[in-house]
Design an enzyme around this catalytic site. Structure first.
Site, PDB file in Angstrom:
ATOM      1  N   GLY A  43       0.812  -1.219   0.000  1.00 52.37           N
ATOM      2  CA  GLY A  43       0.000   0.000   0.000  1.00 52.37           C
ATOM      3  C   GLY A  43       0.839   1.260   0.000  1.00 52.37           C
ATOM      4  CB  CYS A  44       3.682   2.308   2.102  1.00 49.42           C
ATOM      5  SG  CYS A  44       2.809   2.197   3.682  1.00 49.42           S
TER       6      CYS A  44
END
Length: 150
Positions: A43-44
């Site tokens: 996600g990051c």
């Protein structure tokens, strides 16, 4: 999460090159300040790459992007180089700024309660005032959302 309309807490943190960067360095520009949990996680990485792709449009609008996590400056440097990130990543290993911006929260990770960074993005105006605040943002959508907010 901090409320809109208040002065953004000042900070000075090391960037991915180990140089001290302050929020005050960006007076006169809009600042997209996003908090994320960890370099090189799915996600990051998606969120960072999205900000990277849109970065020219942010700069055209007179804005800068700053990402903050508890990773080290060395970790940020590798992450930024690996994905060719054109913006500044700041290292908050002591969790000082993460806590000041109220993004260090209890989370549920695979049924276990843990403390961690809740993905949060602030838009700070040219005078250092929080203009917008978004909690629990979707990593893939956040960069385009923030570009639209400027």
């Amino acid at each position: 999460m901090l409320e809109v309309g208040r002065k953004a807490p000042e900070f000075t943190l090391p960037n991915q090159d180990g140089e001290a960067v302050s929020l005050a360095d960006y007076r006169g520009k809009k600042v997209v300040l996003y908090f994320y949990s960890k370099d090189n996680t799915a996600g990051c990485t998606k969120q960072a790459c999205g900000f990277g792709e849109l970065y020219p449009q942010f700069t055209e609008k007179g804005a800068v992007v700053l990402g903050i996590s508890k990773d080290t400056a060395a970790s940020h440097k590798k992450f930024a180089e690996k994905y060719h990130l054109p913006f500044t990543l700041l290292s908050d290993t002591e969790l000082q700024v993460v806590q000041e911006y109220d993004v260090w929260k209890e989370k549920n990770m695979y049924g276990k309660k843990v403390m961690g960074v809740v993905r949060t993005t602030y838009l700070i105006d040219e005078n250092g005032i929080i203009e917008k605040a978004f909690g629990k943002v979707k990593a893939a959508d956040n960069p385009a959302q923030m570009l639209g907010e400027i």
